[in-house]
Design a protein around this motif. Structure first.
Motif, PDB file in Angstrom:
ATOM      1  N   ALA A 282       0.863  -1.187   0.000  1.00  9.88           N
ATOM      2  CA  ALA A 282       0.000   0.000   0.000  1.00  9.88           C
ATOM      3  C   ALA A 282       0.893   1.229   0.000  1.00  9.88           C
ATOM      4  CB  ALA A 282      -0.907  -0.004   1.223  1.00  9.88           C
ATOM      5  N   TYR A 283       0.748   2.046  -1.049  1.00  7.72           N
ATOM      6  CA  TYR A 283       1.577   3.249  -1.189  1.00  7.72           C
ATOM      7  C   TYR A 283       0.676   4.452  -1.457  1.00  7.72           C
ATOM      8  CZ  TYR A 283       4.917   6.627  -3.001  1.00  7.72           C
ATOM      9  OH  TYR A 283       5.648   7.769  -3.201  1.00  7.72           O
ATOM     10  N   THR A 284       0.818   5.476  -0.627  1.00 14.50           N
ATOM     11  CA  THR A 284      -0.127   6.589  -0.648  1.00 14.50           C
ATOM     12  C   THR A 284       0.362   7.791  -1.467  1.00 14.50           C
ATOM     13  OG1 THR A 284       0.714   7.076   1.599  1.00 14.50           O
ATOM     14  CG2 THR A 284      -1.430   6.033   1.426  1.00 14.50           C
ATOM     15  N   GLY A 285       1.171   7.537  -2.492  1.00 17.83           N
ATOM     16  CA  GLY A 285       1.598   8.614  -3.374  1.00 17.83           C
ATOM     17  C   GLY A 285       2.350   9.719  -2.647  1.00 17.83           C
ATOM     18  N   ASN A 286       3.260   9.302  -1.758  1.00 17.85           N
ATOM     19  CA  ASN A 286       3.918  10.255  -0.864  1.00 17.85           C
ATOM     20  C   ASN A 286       4.834  11.242  -1.595  1.00 17.85           C
ATOM     21  OD1 ASN A 286       2.748   8.452   0.973  1.00 17.85           O
ATOM     22  ND2 ASN A 286       4.623   7.306   1.207  1.00 17.85           N
ATOM     23  N   HIS A 287       5.250  10.899  -2.806  1.00 19.59           N
ATOM     24  CA  HIS A 287       6.253  11.713  -3.502  1.00 19.59           C
ATOM     25  C   HIS A 287       5.650  12.753  -4.440  1.00 19.59           C
ATOM     26  CE1 HIS A 287       5.190   8.900  -6.683  1.00 19.59           C
ATOM     27  NE2 HIS A 287       5.819   9.677  -7.557  1.00 19.59           N
ATOM     28  N   PHE A 288       4.370  12.644  -4.759  1.00 18.31           N
ATOM     29  CA  PHE A 288       3.785  13.575  -5.733  1.00 18.31           C
ATOM     30  C   PHE A 288       3.763  15.001  -5.180  1.00 18.31           C
ATOM     31  CE2 PHE A 288       1.587   9.613  -7.254  1.00 18.31           C
ATOM     32  CZ  PHE A 288       2.180   9.585  -8.509  1.00 18.31           C
ATOM     33  N   ASN A 289       4.088  15.968  -6.045  1.00 18.28           N
ATOM     34  CA  ASN A 289       4.140  17.363  -5.559  1.00 18.28           C
ATOM     35  C   ASN A 289       3.792  18.369  -6.667  1.00 18.28           C
ATOM     36  OD1 ASN A 289       6.424  17.131  -7.087  1.00 18.28           O
ATOM     37  ND2 ASN A 289       7.852  17.828  -5.525  1.00 18.28           N
ATOM     38  N   HIS A 290       2.871  17.986  -7.555  1.00 20.07           N
ATOM     39  CA  HIS A 290       2.380  18.904  -8.598  1.00 20.07           C
ATOM     40  C   HIS A 290       3.490  19.395  -9.517  1.00 20.07           C
ATOM     41  CE1 HIS A 290      -1.670  19.149  -6.935  1.00 20.07           C
ATOM     42  NE2 HIS A 290      -1.150  19.367  -5.737  1.00 20.07           N
ATOM     43  N   THR A 291       4.376  18.485  -9.949  1.00 21.36           N
ATOM     44  CA  THR A 291       5.473  18.891 -10.834  1.00 21.36           C
ATOM     45  C   THR A 291       5.426  18.131 -12.151  1.00 21.36           C
ATOM     46  OG1 THR A 291       6.935  17.288  -9.758  1.00 21.36           O
ATOM     47  CG2 THR A 291       7.046  19.561  -8.975  1.00 21.36           C
ATOM     48  N   ASN A 292       5.972  18.765 -13.192  1.00 22.26           N
ATOM     49  CA  ASN A 292       6.181  18.172 -14.502  1.00 22.26           C
ATOM     50  C   ASN A 292       4.887  17.558 -15.055  1.00 22.26           C
ATOM     51  OD1 ASN A 292       8.905  18.958 -14.303  1.00 22.26           O
ATOM     52  ND2 ASN A 292       9.403  17.083 -13.181  1.00 22.26           N
ATOM     53  N   PHE A 293       4.964  16.332 -15.573  1.00 25.41           N
ATOM     54  CA  PHE A 293       3.778  15.750 -16.200  1.00 25.41           C
ATOM     55  C   PHE A 293       2.726  15.307 -15.183  1.00 25.41           C
ATOM     56  CE2 PHE A 293       6.766  15.645 -19.672  1.00 25.41           C
ATOM     57  CZ  PHE A 293       5.966  15.942 -20.774  1.00 25.41           C
ATOM     58  N   THR A 294       3.102  15.272 -13.896  1.00 23.22           N
ATOM     59  CA  THR A 294       2.110  14.984 -12.847  1.00 23.22           C
ATOM     60  C   THR A 294       1.745  16.266 -12.098  1.00 23.22           C
ATOM     61  OG1 THR A 294       3.910  14.343 -11.348  1.00 23.22           O
ATOM     62  CG2 THR A 294       2.790  12.574 -12.526  1.00 23.22           C
ATOM     63  N   LYS A 295       1.735  17.376 -12.829  1.00 20.54           N
ATOM     64  CA  LYS A 295       1.401  18.661 -12.182  1.00 20.54           C
ATOM     65  C   LYS A 295      -0.030  18.678 -11.660  1.00 20.54           C
ATOM     66  CE  LYS A 295       0.439  21.062 -16.580  1.00 20.54           C
ATOM     67  NZ  LYS A 295       0.879  20.000 -17.519  1.00 20.54           N
ATOM     68  N   ASN A 296      -0.858  17.742 -12.154  1.00 14.46           N
ATOM     69  CA  ASN A 296      -2.233  17.638 -11.675  1.00 14.46           C
ATOM     70  C   ASN A 296      -2.357  16.753 -10.432  1.00 14.46           C
ATOM     71  OD1 ASN A 296      -1.482  15.454 -13.427  1.00 14.46           O
ATOM     72  ND2 ASN A 296      -3.612  14.799 -13.520  1.00 14.46           N
ATOM     73  N   ILE A 297      -1.230  16.242  -9.914  1.00 16.76           N
ATOM     74  CA  ILE A 297      -1.271  15.279  -8.811  1.00 16.76           C
ATOM     75  C   ILE A 297      -0.422  15.784  -7.651  1.00 16.76           C
ATOM     76  CG2 ILE A 297      -0.787  12.912  -8.083  1.00 16.76           C
ATOM     77  CD1 ILE A 297      -1.071  12.097 -11.041  1.00 16.76           C
ATOM     78  N   GLY A 298      -1.021  15.783  -6.456  1.00 13.77           N
ATOM     79  CA  GLY A 298      -0.298  16.178  -5.253  1.00 13.77           C
ATOM     80  C   GLY A 298      -0.117  15.009  -4.312  1.00 13.77           C
ATOM     81  N   LYS A 299       0.610  15.258  -3.227  1.00  7.32           N
ATOM     82  CA  LYS A 299       0.835  14.244  -2.201  1.00  7.32           C
ATOM     83  C   LYS A 299      -0.497  13.702  -1.697  1.00  7.32           C
ATOM     84  CE  LYS A 299       3.624  13.610   1.990  1.00  7.32           C
ATOM     85  NZ  LYS A 299       4.483  14.266   2.989  1.00  7.32           N
ATOM     86  N   TYR A 300      -0.564  12.377  -1.553  1.00  6.60           N
ATOM     87  CA  TYR A 300      -1.761  11.669  -1.094  1.00  6.60           C
ATOM     88  C   TYR A 300      -2.935  11.827  -2.073  1.00  6.60           C
ATOM     89  CZ  TYR A 300       0.944  11.954   3.274  1.00  6.60           C
ATOM     90  OH  TYR A 300       1.944  11.910   4.233  1.00  6.60           O
TER      91      TYR A 300
END
Length: 338
Positions: A282-300
């Protein structure tokens, strides 16, 4: 049931599967990727409930693992080393912090272009992806003959099946890396309710690898045997959670037919997951921070429930060794109510 395909690049295709309840799934032959799961809301409008990039052509621009089929070995191999029986030690590239071999190497199967076939009837439709991962690619021995099949049916169940064989002894532990976001895009999974039928979990060292023995989930923030709010765990002061910035842990399944369940914050959408694999990371997307191609995705922004053999710090990696006389097979299903 409807199944269509659309070419979006020279050898890359997007597939759309739709059942009689209007549940819609989009797949890519790049990385045998689960691109979108769209469920109709109370007004009949389709809402995507997994983390996705903005368009199919973004997936090969930056490696984010969103919905990708990850392998030959998902997760990490300690020091990039595997000792097959008493033979020489196999060395894999250290592609994470120069310490571990992660997610199959720099060119894991999530970055490969699969050939495909499609099938459909009144009750289900499938896309069957195929890849020969050649001997020596990413330093893995053996030509790996790999088939990954997605099937959507009218019970609102999406099945994910992986079968593989090799002409040499090799390693194989393949999983889908989809992140679920049942509240929809640009939300947090903190108020989602999670249940995992696991009595034990594996604590991790600073390199995100298990150490020591399995720990009981009892009286800990890792106890999801009954529905619990994800936020209560990932915002806790537990040293393991603090170290990882959230959940990133293998849960050892206890054999219940339903491996895991997830509910949206308003409980209108529910996921029930089954798997033939012995664990879920189970991984809660801890590294996402609205950057680059995942700019639409934030932490958790989403939670990955990766069905796999659990990672280990044992150099022999016995559970994921595939010999030429064996067939690797794993099946995971995701059933939705909405």
């Amino acid at each position: 049931m409807k199944l269509t395909q659309q070419k979006y690049d020279e050898d890359k295709f997007e597939f759309t599967l739709q059942n009689d309840n209007n549940m819609t799934v989009k797949l890519l032959n790049y990385g045998a990727t689960l691109e979108k799961i769209l469920l109709p809301n109370s007004k009949g409008k389709l809402e995507n409930i997994i983390l996705s990039l903005e368009k199919p052509s973004d997936y090969d621009k930056e490696r984010n693992y969103l919905g990708g089929s990850v392998g030959r070995v998902i997760g990490r191999i300690k020091d990039g080393l595997w000792q097959e029986s008493n033979k020489k030690v196999n060395r894999f590239v250290l592609n994470e912090n120069n310490k571990t071999h992660s997610h199959g190497g720099y060119e894991g199967i999530d970055t490969q272009i699969f050939s495909f076939q499609t099938q459909s009837n009144d009750d289900s439709c499938s896309v069957i992806f195929h890849l020969i991962d050649p001997n020596g690619h990413n330093n893995y021995p053996g030509n790996l003959d790999l088939t990954i099949t997605y099937t959507l049916d009218n019970t609102d169940t999406l099945a994910y099946e992986v079968s593989a064989s090799s002409d040499q002894t090799t390693l194989c532990n393949i999983a889908n890396h989809v992140y679920f976001a049942l509240d929809g895009p640009n939300t947090s999974i903190e108020s989602n309710q999670l249940k995992i039928n696991a009595d034990n979990f594996l604590p991790l060292d600073k390199d995100h690898l298990p150490f020591g023995k399995e720990n009981s989930v009892e009286n800990s923030v890792f106890d999801f045997k009954k529905f619990a709010q994800i936020g209560a765990t990932i915002n806790s002061n537990d040293p393991q959670i603090k170290q990882e910035g959230g959940l990133n842990h293998p849960f050892i399944l206890n054999g219940d037919p339903i491996a895991a369940e997830l509910k949206s914050s308003d409980k209108t959408k529910c996921l029930k997951m089954t798997t033939t694999n012995p664990s879920i990371v189970a991984y809660t997307g801890n590294h996402f921070n609205h950057t680059n191609f995942t700019k639409n995705i934030g932490k958790y922004g989403g939670i990955a429930l990766e069905a796999q053999y659990p990672p280990t710090n044992d150099i022999r990696l016995l559970d994921i060794v595939l010999t030429p006389d064996e067939q690797y097979y794993a099946k995971t299903t995701w059933n939705f109510t909405f």
